[in-house]
Scaffold this motif. Structure first.
Motif, PDB file in Angstrom:
ATOM      1  N   THR A 149      52.654  19.375  -0.401  1.00  0.00           N
ATOM      2  CA  THR A 149      52.312  20.642   0.240  1.00  0.00           C
ATOM      3  C   THR A 149      53.567  21.342   0.767  1.00  0.00           C
ATOM      4  N   ASP A 198      55.192  22.946  -2.170  1.00  0.00           N
ATOM      5  CA  ASP A 198      54.417  24.109  -2.614  1.00  0.00           C
ATOM      6  C   ASP A 198      54.731  25.312  -1.725  1.00  0.00           C
ATOM      7  N   LEU A 211      44.205  30.296  -5.034  1.00  0.00           N
ATOM      8  CA  LEU A 211      44.472  28.868  -4.823  1.00  0.00           C
ATOM      9  C   LEU A 211      43.921  28.440  -3.464  1.00  0.00           C
ATOM     10  N   SER A 240      41.194  25.698  -2.655  1.00  0.00           N
ATOM     11  CA  SER A 240      41.405  24.598  -1.710  1.00  0.00           C
ATOM     12  C   SER A 240      40.273  24.550  -0.698  1.00  0.00           C
ATOM     13  N   MET A 287      46.678  22.391   3.361  1.00  0.00           N
ATOM     14  CA  MET A 287      46.693  22.782   1.954  1.00  0.00           C
ATOM     15  C   MET A 287      46.943  24.272   1.765  1.00  0.00           C
ATOM     16  N   ILE A 330      48.381  27.942   1.649  1.00  0.00           N
ATOM     17  CA  ILE A 330      49.711  28.484   1.420  1.00  0.00           C
ATOM     18  C   ILE A 330      49.769  29.850   2.094  1.00  0.00           C
TER      19      ILE A 330
END
Lengths: 335, 215
Positions: free
Chosen positions: A165, A168, A198, A202, A219, A221
């Motif tokens: 994570t 990312d 995304l 998640s 998780m 972003i």
């Protein structure tokens, strides 16, 4: 003649290549093929012919796909008038490699064959050296920083999910930073939608696994258009409420359809397909700008999508999945 | 039934009678052991069948999920996602005992760090199809360990039952009849000797009486 890194040149070349992308009809024929061999035969009638000829068995399809991807990558490098933007689309390979290398180091395993991707913007050897010798100086600062941060955290305890994570996030931080600096509204919008989708995925995954916001928080972003408070609410709320809340956003349809299918079948297969379709359709809708990077990025994404399609079909065919199981997962095509 | 090659003596007879007694008692004991083992075995095999079916069914489903994940993700990404496991399992083998048969006992203990998520990857880079497969696989592991234990136990027990059954049969159909036959043979022989002796005595007595009469 040497390729001219101009938008006109790049777009013109891409226009020609676009006509060689697989059409819906060919994809359908591959899905309906009797066996993996038959599916490959369909592929050999297309621009993939020379690569198909090199294969000794359909089980090596992975090799074919990575070769094709490598070719596309080199091509984009060659014609891209704005490498800073096109490279953003290959950053995921670098970060993938970093994940592999860091995890490998913490596992202190043997030096067996690592699942490294060869398509990043930084040669694998450099990354390897940087991670092995803890010499982050040879990495670009946005990578070096996160590697250092991870090192600090993992001194106490190694959490593989955390490694993933953090990387990312660092990747998207950098992507958005570049997009803003270059004032490229197309790329910015594309990545923003990607991040939103995304994050929504998640959210749905965390919900399905019965996890709370603490889990989801890790998780998510940043940089998306939906706020964190939306997610913290949504994880507690029933699905119907969620559909209503996103109705007014551009993702209303994707979420509504995806969640409906999930409630019916218990899988997020449809959501993932819709999400990929949504992104591709955005790129498709802007590809006619002759003086922008859109068409070139569009071609790249179309190719990535096509490769995904072929992989789904080949895995399905090799494992004798029924055609409708394959079809459920088939994304749209670009042209 | 063949008679054993023994000297038809009284001593031999006592010896054989003792042996017969032991054999009969042994036969009864072994038969009881066999029956009890059979009972246990049937219980175990039922559980085994049930477990195996469950494991196989779950595995098929898990592999199906995994296959889907494999289809929508590239192999590198998939491998990266699962290269660092967060769940640890301790397995302690020891020895158990069922009716004198040493069987394996496998102790399964999860030593997972509760703070780590069971999904060792980020959601952004992986497909949702992977979650199901990972969850299914981690469900199956304890079952598979139990299955391994029970299946091996069944095998060992089956072996032992086979051996015991052969012993019971050997006693029932070979040793005991043979002993009985031999005992009969010796008794007959001894009786025959006895009769021979008696006739001989009577004859001698007869002869002696005749001799006396003539004098």
């Amino acid at each position: 003649m040497m390729p001219q890194p101009s938008y006109e040149y790049g777009v013109a070349r891409v226009r020609v290549l676009e006509t060689r992308l697989l059409t819906r009809e060919r994809i359908e024929r591959m899905v309906d093929a009797e066996s993996a061999e038959e599916a490959l035969k369909v592929l050999s009638e297309t621009s993939y012919a020379p690569l198909v000829a090199e294969l000794s068995s359909p089980y090596e399809y992975d090799e074919l796909l990575s070769k094709e991807m490598k070719r596309v990558r080199d091509f984009i490098d060659e014609i891209s008038p704005d490498p800073a933007i096109t490279e953003l689309f290959f950053l995921k390979y670098d970060f993938h490699n970093l994940k592999v290398l860091l995890k490998h180091r913490y596992l202190s395993g043997q030096d067996d064959e690592l699942p490294l991707a060869r398509m990043g913007t930084i040669p694998v050897e450099v990354l390897k050296k940087a991670v092995e010798d803890s010499d982050s100086g040879i990495l670009p600062p946005f990578m070096a920083d996160v590697v250092k941060d991870i090192d600090e955290i993992c001194v106490l305890k190694v959490d593989p999910q955390r490694i993933d994570t953090m990387l990312d996030r660092a990747m998207y931080d950098h992507i958005f930073e570049v997009c803003r600096r270059k004032r490229n509204s197309f790329a910015l919008r594309y990545f923003q939608m990607q991040v939103d989708l995304l994050n929504l995925r998640s959210l749905l995954r965390a919900k399905r696994l019965g996890q709370g916001f603490d889990f989801l928080k890790e998780m998510l972003i940043p940089h998306g258009s939906l706020s964190v408070s939306f997610y913290s609410r949504a994880i507690e709320q029933p699905y119907e409420q969620l559909i209503k809340e996103v109705e007014s956003t551009p993702y209303g349809k994707v979420v509504a359809e995806g969640v409906e299918d999930f409630l019916r079948g218990g899988t997020l297969t449809a959501f993932e397909r819709l999400m990929d379709d949504y992104l591709l359709s955005y790129v498709r809708s802007v590809r006619y700008n002759p003086f922008g990077i859109e068409a070139i990025v569009g071609y790249l994404l179309a190719k990535e999508n096509e490769i995904k399609l072929i992989r789904i079909i080949m895995v399905g065919k090799i494992n004798n999945l029924p055609a409708e199981k394959i079809r459920e997962r088939l994304r749209d095509v670009y042209v | 039934m063949a008679v054993m090659r023994v000297n038809p003596t009284r001593m031999e007879l006592t010896r054989l009678k003792n042996r017969l007694q032991v054999a009969v008692r042994g036969h009864k004991l072994l038969k009881d052991k066999r029956d009890e083992m059979m009972r246990r075995f049937i219980d175990l095999i039922k559980r085994n069948k049930e477990l195996r079916e469950r494991v196989e069914q779950k595995l098929t489903l898990a592999f199906k999920d995994f296959l889907m994940a494999r289809a929508v993700m590239s192999s590198e990404v998939l491998e990266e996602a699962i290269m660092f496991p967060t769940r640890k399992v301790e397995i302690k083998p020891s020895i158990g005992n069922i009716m004198g048969v040493t069987v394996p006992v496998i102790e399964y203990k999860e030593v997972t760090d509760r703070e780590l998520s069971p999904y060792p990857y980020s959601f952004a880079a992986t497909s949702a199809e992977l979650d199901g497969a990972i969850a299914a696989f981690s469900d199956i592991l304890p079952l598979m360990v139990e299955l391994a234990q029970i299946e091996k136990t069944c095998q060992m027990l089956a072996d032992e039952i086979e051996k015991t059954r052969r012993r019971v049969n050997a006693l029932e159909y070979v040793v005991i009849p043979q002993l009985k036959e031999t005992i009969r043979y010796i008794t007959m022989k001894l009786d025959e000797n006895e009769r021979g002796n008696r006739t001989r005595l009577m004859k001698v007595k007869d002869m002696l009486e005749k001799k006396d009469a003539t004098i």
